[in-house]
Structure formats: structure tokens, C-alpha cells
Scaffold this motif. Structure first.
Motif, PDB file in Angstrom:
ATOM      1  N   LYS A 171       0.841  -1.206   0.000  1.00 50.86           N
ATOM      2  CA  LYS A 171       0.000   0.000   0.000  1.00 50.86           C
ATOM      3  C   LYS A 171       0.869   1.246   0.000  1.00 50.86           C
ATOM      4  O   LYS A 171       2.076   1.196   0.244  1.00 50.86           O
ATOM      5  CB  LYS A 171      -0.913   0.002   1.237  1.00 50.86           C
ATOM      6  CG  LYS A 171      -1.843  -1.195   1.329  1.00 50.86           C
ATOM      7  CD  LYS A 171      -2.865  -1.175   0.219  1.00 50.86           C
ATOM      8  CE  LYS A 171      -3.872  -2.312   0.424  1.00 50.86           C
ATOM      9  NZ  LYS A 171      -4.859  -2.387  -0.682  1.00 50.86           N
ATOM     10  N   THR A 172       0.221   2.383  -0.234  1.00 48.94           N
ATOM     11  CA  THR A 172       0.909   3.668  -0.179  1.00 48.94           C
ATOM     12  C   THR A 172       0.789   4.270   1.217  1.00 48.94           C
ATOM     13  O   THR A 172      -0.318   4.385   1.751  1.00 48.94           O
ATOM     14  CB  THR A 172       0.322   4.649  -1.207  1.00 48.94           C
ATOM     15  OG1 THR A 172       0.552   4.153  -2.521  1.00 48.94           O
ATOM     16  CG2 THR A 172       0.967   6.022  -1.065  1.00 48.94           C
ATOM     17  N   ALA A 173       1.924   4.629   1.775  1.00 55.78           N
ATOM     18  CA  ALA A 173       1.935   5.299   3.079  1.00 55.78           C
ATOM     19  C   ALA A 173       1.979   6.804   2.850  1.00 55.78           C
ATOM     20  O   ALA A 173       2.728   7.286   1.990  1.00 55.78           O
ATOM     21  CB  ALA A 173       3.161   4.881   3.875  1.00 55.78           C
ATOM     22  N   GLU A 194       5.842  19.435  -6.074  1.00 55.53           N
ATOM     23  CA  GLU A 194       6.012  17.990  -5.894  1.00 55.53           C
ATOM     24  C   GLU A 194       7.439  17.605  -6.258  1.00 55.53           C
ATOM     25  O   GLU A 194       8.053  18.197  -7.135  1.00 55.53           O
ATOM     26  CB  GLU A 194       5.014  17.285  -6.824  1.00 55.53           C
ATOM     27  CG  GLU A 194       4.997  15.788  -6.753  1.00 55.53           C
ATOM     28  CD  GLU A 194       3.968  15.218  -7.699  1.00 55.53           C
ATOM     29  OE1 GLU A 194       2.767  15.488  -7.511  1.00 55.53           O
ATOM     30  OE2 GLU A 194       4.379  14.494  -8.630  1.00 55.53           O
ATOM     31  N   LYS A 195       7.942  16.601  -5.545  1.00 55.29           N
ATOM     32  CA  LYS A 195       9.278  16.076  -5.830  1.00 55.29           C
ATOM     33  C   LYS A 195       9.225  14.561  -5.696  1.00 55.29           C
ATOM     34  O   LYS A 195       8.597  14.042  -4.765  1.00 55.29           O
ATOM     35  CB  LYS A 195      10.264  16.641  -4.812  1.00 55.29           C
ATOM     36  CG  LYS A 195      11.737  16.521  -5.180  1.00 55.29           C
ATOM     37  CD  LYS A 195      12.115  17.566  -6.173  1.00 55.29           C
ATOM     38  CE  LYS A 195      13.607  17.714  -6.308  1.00 55.29           C
ATOM     39  NZ  LYS A 195      14.181  18.485  -5.193  1.00 55.29           N
ATOM     40  N   ARG A 196       9.892  13.869  -6.618  1.00 54.40           N
ATOM     41  CA  ARG A 196       9.865  12.397  -6.572  1.00 54.40           C
ATOM     42  C   ARG A 196      11.277  11.833  -6.574  1.00 54.40           C
ATOM     43  O   ARG A 196      12.196  12.402  -7.148  1.00 54.40           O
ATOM     44  CB  ARG A 196       9.113  11.840  -7.788  1.00 54.40           C
ATOM     45  CG  ARG A 196       7.633  12.119  -7.809  1.00 54.40           C
ATOM     46  CD  ARG A 196       7.009  11.631  -9.119  1.00 54.40           C
ATOM     47  NE  ARG A 196       5.601  11.990  -9.185  1.00 54.40           N
ATOM     48  CZ  ARG A 196       4.597  11.170  -8.898  1.00 54.40           C
ATOM     49  NH1 ARG A 196       4.856   9.931  -8.494  1.00 54.40           N
ATOM     50  NH2 ARG A 196       3.351  11.566  -8.991  1.00 54.40           N
ATOM     51  N   LYS A 197      11.390  10.701  -5.913  1.00 52.11           N
ATOM     52  CA  LYS A 197      12.650   9.964  -5.934  1.00 52.11           C
ATOM     53  C   LYS A 197      12.294   8.493  -5.740  1.00 52.11           C
ATOM     54  O   LYS A 197      11.896   8.080  -4.657  1.00 52.11           O
ATOM     55  CB  LYS A 197      13.577  10.425  -4.814  1.00 52.11           C
ATOM     56  CG  LYS A 197      14.900   9.677  -4.759  1.00 52.11           C
ATOM     57  CD  LYS A 197      15.731  10.177  -3.581  1.00 52.11           C
ATOM     58  CE  LYS A 197      17.026   9.397  -3.444  1.00 52.11           C
ATOM     59  NZ  LYS A 197      17.801   9.849  -2.249  1.00 52.11           N
ATOM     60  N   GLU A 198      12.402   7.752  -6.813  1.00 49.55           N
ATOM     61  CA  GLU A 198      12.066   6.326  -6.783  1.00 49.55           C
ATOM     62  C   GLU A 198      10.645   6.138  -6.236  1.00 49.55           C
ATOM     63  O   GLU A 198       9.691   6.652  -6.809  1.00 49.55           O
ATOM     64  CB  GLU A 198      13.117   5.559  -5.975  1.00 49.55           C
ATOM     65  CG  GLU A 198      14.505   5.670  -6.602  1.00 49.55           C
ATOM     66  CD  GLU A 198      15.601   5.069  -5.754  1.00 49.55           C
ATOM     67  OE1 GLU A 198      16.714   4.948  -6.262  1.00 49.55           O
ATOM     68  OE2 GLU A 198      15.342   4.715  -4.580  1.00 49.55           O
ATOM     69  N   ARG A 199      10.455   5.442  -5.139  1.00 48.93           N
ATOM     70  CA  ARG A 199       9.099   5.219  -4.605  1.00 48.93           C
ATOM     71  C   ARG A 199       8.631   6.346  -3.682  1.00 48.93           C
ATOM     72  O   ARG A 199       7.543   6.273  -3.103  1.00 48.93           O
ATOM     73  CB  ARG A 199       9.071   3.885  -3.835  1.00 48.93           C
ATOM     74  CG  ARG A 199       9.287   2.655  -4.701  1.00 48.93           C
ATOM     75  CD  ARG A 199       9.141   1.363  -3.906  1.00 48.93           C
ATOM     76  NE  ARG A 199      10.152   1.232  -2.855  1.00 48.93           N
ATOM     77  CZ  ARG A 199       9.894   1.295  -1.563  1.00 48.93           C
ATOM     78  NH1 ARG A 199       8.656   1.493  -1.125  1.00 48.93           N
ATOM     79  NH2 ARG A 199      10.872   1.157  -0.679  1.00 48.93           N
ATOM     80  N   THR A 204       5.177   4.781  -2.032  1.00 47.08           N
ATOM     81  CA  THR A 204       4.337   3.866  -2.785  1.00 47.08           C
ATOM     82  C   THR A 204       4.910   2.453  -2.707  1.00 47.08           C
ATOM     83  O   THR A 204       6.107   2.269  -2.444  1.00 47.08           O
ATOM     84  CB  THR A 204       4.221   4.291  -4.251  1.00 47.08           C
ATOM     85  OG1 THR A 204       5.550   4.345  -4.812  1.00 47.08           O
ATOM     86  CG2 THR A 204       3.595   5.654  -4.378  1.00 47.08           C
ATOM     87  N   ALA A 205       4.038   1.475  -2.908  1.00 49.80           N
ATOM     88  CA  ALA A 205       4.445   0.060  -2.868  1.00 49.80           C
ATOM     89  C   ALA A 205       5.306  -0.199  -1.637  1.00 49.80           C
ATOM     90  O   ALA A 205       6.428  -0.713  -1.726  1.00 49.80           O
ATOM     91  CB  ALA A 205       5.183  -0.314  -4.138  1.00 49.80           C
ATOM     92  N   SER A 206       4.772   0.156  -0.483  1.00 50.70           N
ATOM     93  CA  SER A 206       5.562   0.097   0.749  1.00 50.70           C
ATOM     94  C   SER A 206       6.016  -1.330   1.070  1.00 50.70           C
ATOM     95  O   SER A 206       5.359  -2.318   0.728  1.00 50.70           O
ATOM     96  CB  SER A 206       4.765   0.670   1.912  1.00 50.70           C
ATOM     97  OG  SER A 206       3.568  -0.068   2.082  1.00 50.70           O
ATOM     98  N   GLN A 207       7.152  -1.399   1.744  1.00 50.84           N
ATOM     99  CA  GLN A 207       7.773  -2.684   2.103  1.00 50.84           C
ATOM    100  C   GLN A 207       8.070  -2.668   3.603  1.00 50.84           C
ATOM    101  O   GLN A 207       8.267  -1.602   4.187  1.00 50.84           O
ATOM    102  CB  GLN A 207       9.078  -2.857   1.326  1.00 50.84           C
ATOM    103  CG  GLN A 207       8.930  -2.746  -0.174  1.00 50.84           C
ATOM    104  CD  GLN A 207      10.268  -2.568  -0.866  1.00 50.84           C
ATOM    105  OE1 GLN A 207      11.318  -2.516  -0.230  1.00 50.84           O
ATOM    106  NE2 GLN A 207      10.228  -2.482  -2.187  1.00 50.84           N
ATOM    107  N   PRO A 208       8.144  -3.829   4.225  1.00 47.73           N
ATOM    108  CA  PRO A 208       8.508  -3.857   5.652  1.00 47.73           C
ATOM    109  C   PRO A 208       9.803  -3.111   5.943  1.00 47.73           C
ATOM    110  O   PRO A 208       9.953  -2.520   7.008  1.00 47.73           O
ATOM    111  CB  PRO A 208       8.630  -5.347   5.944  1.00 47.73           C
ATOM    112  CG  PRO A 208       7.661  -5.996   5.004  1.00 47.73           C
ATOM    113  CD  PRO A 208       7.756  -5.166   3.733  1.00 47.73           C
ATOM    114  N   ALA A 209      10.730  -3.103   4.993  1.00 54.40           N
ATOM    115  CA  ALA A 209      11.997  -2.386   5.192  1.00 54.40           C
ATOM    116  C   ALA A 209      11.809  -0.875   5.261  1.00 54.40           C
ATOM    117  O   ALA A 209      12.732  -0.157   5.673  1.00 54.40           O
ATOM    118  CB  ALA A 209      12.976  -2.725   4.068  1.00 54.40           C
ATOM    119  N   ASP A 210      10.637  -0.387   4.878  1.00 51.71           N
ATOM    120  CA  ASP A 210      10.352   1.048   4.985  1.00 51.71           C
ATOM    121  C   ASP A 210       9.950   1.439   6.404  1.00 51.71           C
ATOM    122  O   ASP A 210       9.801   2.622   6.702  1.00 51.71           O
ATOM    123  CB  ASP A 210       9.219   1.444   4.029  1.00 51.71           C
ATOM    124  CG  ASP A 210       9.590   1.279   2.568  1.00 51.71           C
ATOM    125  OD1 ASP A 210       8.706   0.923   1.771  1.00 51.71           O
ATOM    126  OD2 ASP A 210      10.776   1.490   2.233  1.00 51.71           O
TER     127      ASP A 210
END
Lengths: 114, 113
Positions: free
Chosen positions: B17-19, B56-61, B78-84
Motif C-alpha cells: 500500500k501507499t503510506a 512535488e518532488k519524486r525519488k524512486e518510490r 508507494t508500494a511500501s515494504q517492511p523495510a520502509d
């Protein structure tokens, strides 16, 4: 990782004793900072340096002094430690003063004043 | 007085999910705003900077927005991971002053597998 080390990493001391924390960098960055981090307060700036022998106070400077005699070293001294100075202390460096200058943080020093 | 507000409660989301993390500031007109990540027992690590004239500014996810009218910055993963999973700090910076960031207290993000 940016070359920043802090020493000691952990220290327990008694109220009223002097304490000096050291921050050492190998990046040759001009700006160096000392922060403390406490639950409920976040990171708060204690002192910072914008060059050798050039320092200024931050938000919570009372009870602390600093010195910078060389580009690579920034010392934080608690002249007479108090229990309220129990905290985690972070050193940071940045190449630029302007807002685009990201800060690189050291690993922190956990200080306990009994 | 100047004030920075970040959600004190941890944000729990499912992997993928997106955080979205919020940073609100008052009595402030920052020219820049930085976001940092902090893992337990470690110093903060710089992630992104956004200027006041950038929406707006983006960097990878990662994506950061900066609304100077609402006095708010949003930080998206976006596409959050447990490592986040970590604490995320926002740091507005005033221009014309010392240019030193003032840090919010941070919001803890927990991504569940």
C-alpha cells in the motif's frame, strides 16, 4: 555513509561532573552541528559551527559549550552535567549552509547523568 | 511561536500500500523542507528536499508535496515494504536566517507483511 564518528558512544556520569563529547568528520564539510534528541521533543539544536573557531548558539544551548579548533573536530562540553541533560546526542555535518544542504548525522552518543 | 506537527501516533499499513505522512507547520514560511528517515538507535538519514516553488518532488518510490497555502507537506511511499518501517522526520528551513532545519518529532511508520 558520510565519515562521521562520535565518541564515546555511551557514557554514564554523575551530576556535577564535566563531560566532553567528540564529533570527528573526514568529509571536510564546513558546517557542524550538535543536537539532542529526547522523547516528546524530537531533535533540538544545541550549537553549531560555520567554520574553525566560528560557533553559534542553537535552541537549547544553556549548560553547553562547544569548540572547534580544527575543521574535522567539533567538541560539545557539559561543564557540570545535570540529570536534565540525559539524552541522545547527535552530531551532524553539511557542506552548504543554504537550505539545500542536506545534513549527515553521526551514530549518536547516549549520555546518562545520574 | 513556530510549530511543526507530525502525527504522533504510529501509522500501520499493509505491504504494497501507499503510506502517506503529514507535516504541518504554523507561524512559519519555510523556503525549503527536508524529509529524513530515522531507524532505532541510529542518526537520521536525508531523503528528499523540496523548495517552496516546487509543488512535488519524486525519488524512486518516494514523493513529497509542499503546499505553502495549507502550510503542509505530505510524504508518500508507494508500494511500501517492511523495510520502509522507520520514523520519518520533516524539517522546514527558513531562508534569510541560519538555514538550519528545525525538526518535527517524527511519525513512526510500520509496514506489515
Amino acid at each position: 555513509d558520510a565519515g562521521i564518528t562520535q565518541s564515546p558512544r555511551h557514557k554514564v556520569t554523575e551530576t556535577g561532573t564535566p563531560v566532553t563529547l567528540r564529533c570527528h568528520q573526514t568529509e571536510n564539510h564546513r558546517y557542524m552541528y550538535w543536537y539532542r534528541q529526547d522523547p516528546g521533543h524530537g531533535l533540538r539544536l544545541i550549537h553549531y559551527s560555520y567554520g574553525v573557531k566560528d560557533t553559534d548558539k542553537g535552541e537549547v544551548s544553556d549548560g553547553y559549550s562547544v569548540s572547534r579548533s580544527k575543521t574535522e573536530d567539533f567538541l560539545l562540553t557539559l561543564e557540570s552535567a545535570t540529570s536534565s541533560q540525559t539524552s541522545v546526542y547527535f552530531c551532524a555535518i553539511s557542506e552548504f549552509r543554504q537550505g539545500e544542504g542536506e545534513q549527515f548525522f553521526g551514530p549518536g552518543t547516549r549520555l546518562t547523568v545520574l | 511561536s513556530q510549530k511543526i506537527e507530525q502525527n504522533s501516533e504510529a501509522l500501520n499499513i499493509q505491504e504494497g500500500k501507499t503510506a502517506t505522512l503529514t507535516c504541518n507547520y504554523t507561524n512559519y514560511s519555510p523556503a525549503y523542507l527536508q524529509w529524513y528517515r530515522q531507524d532505532p538507535g541510529r542518526g537520521p538519514v536525508f531523503l528528499l528536499l523540496i523548495r517552496e516553488n516546487e509543488k512535488e518532488k519524486r525519488k524512486e518510490r518516494l514523493k513529497v508535496t509542499f503546499d505553502t497555502t495549507l502550510k503542509q507537506s505530505l510524504f508518500h511511499i508507494t508500494a511500501s515494504q517492511p523495510a520502509d518501517s522507520a520514523t520519518y522526520l520533516c524539517a522546514p528551513i527558513l531562508s534569510g536566517g541560519s538555514y538550519i532545519p528545525t525538526f518535527g518529532r517524527g511519525t513512526s511508520l510500520i509496514v506489515h507483511p
